[in-house]
Structures are given as C-alpha cells and as structure tokens.
Design an enzyme around this catalytic site. Sequence first.
Site, PDB file in Angstrom:
ATOM      1  N   LYS A 148       0.828  -1.208   0.000  1.00 59.78           N
ATOM      2  CA  LYS A 148       0.000   0.000   0.000  1.00 59.78           C
ATOM      3  C   LYS A 148       0.868   1.267   0.000  1.00 59.78           C
ATOM      4  O   LYS A 148       0.612   2.201  -0.752  1.00 59.78           O
ATOM      5  CB  LYS A 148      -0.944   0.013   1.220  1.00 59.78           C
ATOM      6  N   ARG A 191      -9.550   1.027   8.694  1.00 59.94           N
ATOM      7  CA  ARG A 191      -9.217  -0.360   9.014  1.00 59.94           C
ATOM      8  C   ARG A 191     -10.349  -1.036   9.794  1.00 59.94           C
ATOM      9  O   ARG A 191     -10.234  -2.219  10.110  1.00 59.94           O
ATOM     10  CB  ARG A 191      -7.952  -0.396   9.861  1.00 59.94           C
ATOM     11  N   ARG A 216      11.753  -6.160   4.738  1.00 65.04           N
ATOM     12  CA  ARG A 216      11.702  -4.817   4.166  1.00 65.04           C
ATOM     13  C   ARG A 216      12.392  -3.752   5.014  1.00 65.04           C
ATOM     14  O   ARG A 216      12.465  -3.858   6.231  1.00 65.04           O
ATOM     15  CB  ARG A 216      10.266  -4.420   3.832  1.00 65.04           C
ATOM     16  N   ARG A 230      11.177  -1.061  10.515  1.00 65.21           N
ATOM     17  CA  ARG A 230      10.116  -0.801  11.481  1.00 65.21           C
ATOM     18  C   ARG A 230      10.158  -1.792  12.636  1.00 65.21           C
ATOM     19  O   ARG A 230      10.398  -2.980  12.431  1.00 65.21           O
ATOM     20  CB  ARG A 230       8.756  -0.895  10.778  1.00 65.21           C
ATOM     21  N   ARG A 233      -0.705  -8.663  13.137  1.00 70.75           N
ATOM     22  CA  ARG A 233      -1.245  -7.649  12.218  1.00 70.75           C
ATOM     23  C   ARG A 233      -2.131  -8.299  11.159  1.00 70.75           C
ATOM     24  O   ARG A 233      -3.155  -7.743  10.759  1.00 70.75           O
ATOM     25  CB  ARG A 233      -0.096  -6.856  11.587  1.00 70.75           C
TER      26      ARG A 233
HETATM   27  P1  AMP Z   1       0.782   0.513   8.875  1.00 74.30           P
HETATM   28  O1  AMP Z   1       1.969   1.405   8.727  1.00 74.30           O
HETATM   29  O2  AMP Z   1      -0.386   0.960   8.060  1.00 74.30           O
HETATM   30  O3  AMP Z   1       1.123  -0.948   8.653  1.00 74.30           O
HETATM   31  O4  AMP Z   1       0.312   0.621  10.409  1.00 74.30           O
HETATM   32  C1  AMP Z   1       1.172   0.253  11.468  1.00 74.30           C
HETATM   33  C2  AMP Z   1       0.375   0.100  12.735  1.00 74.30           C
HETATM   34  O5  AMP Z   1      -0.246   1.347  13.067  1.00 74.30           O
HETATM   35  C3  AMP Z   1      -0.751  -0.902  12.666  1.00 74.30           C
HETATM   36  O6  AMP Z   1      -0.315  -2.239  12.909  1.00 74.30           O
HETATM   37  C4  AMP Z   1      -1.682  -0.379  13.759  1.00 74.30           C
HETATM   38  O7  AMP Z   1      -1.184  -0.717  15.040  1.00 74.30           O
HETATM   39  C5  AMP Z   1      -1.550   1.118  13.596  1.00 74.30           C
HETATM   40  N1  AMP Z   1      -2.537   1.667  12.633  1.00 74.30           N
HETATM   41  C6  AMP Z   1      -2.277   2.261  11.427  1.00 74.30           C
HETATM   42  N2  AMP Z   1      -3.400   2.667  10.826  1.00 74.30           N
HETATM   43  C7  AMP Z   1      -4.417   2.320  11.670  1.00 74.30           C
HETATM   44  C8  AMP Z   1      -5.826   2.425  11.611  1.00 74.30           C
HETATM   45  N3  AMP Z   1      -6.447   2.975  10.533  1.00 74.30           N
HETATM   46  N4  AMP Z   1      -6.544   1.955  12.661  1.00 74.30           N
HETATM   47  C9  AMP Z   1      -5.957   1.402  13.736  1.00 74.30           C
HETATM   48  N5  AMP Z   1      -4.634   1.240  13.860  1.00 74.30           N
HETATM   49  C10 AMP Z   1      -3.857   1.690  12.835  1.00 74.30           C
END
Ligand code: AMP
Length: 228
Positions: free
Chosen positions: A23, A98, A137, A171, A182
């Site tokens: 994404k 989400r 990554r 990360r 996740r």
């Molecule tokens: P991402 O970078 O999109 O993979 O997000 C990393 C982490 O941030 C996720 O595993 C969640 O803990 C949190 N997170 C990101 N976006 C959301 C969202 N829309 N709702 C809830 N938690 C989020």
Amino acid sequence: MDGSRTPQTPPVLILLGPPGAGKGTQARMLEDRFGLVQLSTGDLLRAAVASGSKAGKAAKAVMEAGDLVSDDIVIAILRDRLAQPDCANGVILDGFPRTTAQAEALDHMLADSGQQIDAAVLLEVDDVKMVVRIAGRFTCGDCGEGYHDTFKTPKVADTCDNCGARNMTRRADDNASTVMARLDAYHEQTAPLIAYYDGKGVLRRVDAMGEIGGIQSAIATLTESVMR
Ligand code: AMP
C-alpha cells in the site's frame, strides 16, 4: 459504479489490503504521478509516537503488539490531517480505514465537505508470502523509498538509490510474531470493509502478487479511469 465522478471535488482513493501488500509503495507512486497526497495513518501514528504526544503514548504499545489503535485516536489524527490545505487536490488513503467504524466516520467527514470515495482499491495478496515480504523490508529514513532484502536491494549497499542517504531504517513491528498479529487484525477487523465498499460500488481489485512495476501500471490505469 459507472466510472464518472462528481466534477470539481478532489479525488479520494483508498488502498485496502493486508500488511505488506504494498500500500505504501503504491500510494507514493500515485502521489508522484497524479499529485495526490498520501495519507498513511501508520506514518501519522509513528510520528505521534516519536513526538511523545498523548496520542502517541497511547498508541505505542498497541502498535508494537500488532493490534489496532483505537478508532477515536486514529479518526482524530486522520480528520486533522485531511483538513490541511495540501489535501485539497485529492488524497490517497493508505492504511485507513481499518474498521467499519472508521469507514463510517470517513463517509461522514467526506459528506461534510461534499466529497465522495472514488475507488477503494483492494491489493490482493497471499498471506503466507506476506510474512516473508514484510520481514525483509526496510526504508530510507530520509526520503521514504522502500527496499527489500530479496526483492529490491539498493544498488550500493545501505545507500538510497533515490536520494543517496545512508540512513536505512526497519520498522519495530516488522518482525514475524507482530506480523502474524497484524494479519489477524486485518482478517478480523479490516477484511469486512471489502464487502462494505463492494456494496457502495467503489471496490476495485488488483492482483498484487506480481512485480511492483506491473502492479503500479494496473493501479495507475484504474486511477486514471476514476479521475476522469
Ligand atoms: P501501517 O503502517 O499501516 O502498517 O500501520 C502500522 C500500525 O499502526 C498498525 O499495525 C496499527 O497498530 C496502527 N494503525 C495504522 N493505521 C491504523 C488504523 N487505521 N486503525 C488502527 N490502527 C492503525
């Protein structure tokens, strides 16, 4: 959906898909190519954690466990970001919504400003392969360019092809056990949004298991068709 959009409202695209589906990479491509602004709630939350803000403190442990941060926190962060002037040319949402509550909140926010969702693009991938993809990554800490130990190594070790910085970062939540959590969160709480957006006639599916270039052109073609 007939492919037409309300004239003069900035385009709104959503990228849906499990962690590691690409994404962020695809959102950055859309940003460069179409002048849309990438809104990544993951990036916004990581910035909140780094700044030590109240929201960041509440989110830190939840993110490290691979769970979802509360709807209240994420919706507030997204609402603030969406109100900033650079979003006026259109946005690409990466990692939001989400949950169904977030999707409904987004519908209300957009309705308030006379906007609508033009497409929810589902990046379809194989879960097991995702764990491998995520575990390898890393990213340039200066410009955000993404790399992978197997699939996309920099031309010169530890040096960003894009900006030349030697500041690669990984990360904290890109380890195998957190990735599994996740993925579970995705299947339980986010996957229902596929039916939600299908019901609204805006869901578009893209096979995201192939090469980045091919996936990019599929998404670019789709974006051109909805921005017309
Ligand atoms: P991402 O970078 O999109 O993979 O997000 C990393 C982490 O941030 C996720 O595993 C969640 O803990 C949190 N997170 C990101 N976006 C959301 C969202 N829309 N709702 C809830 N938690 C989020």
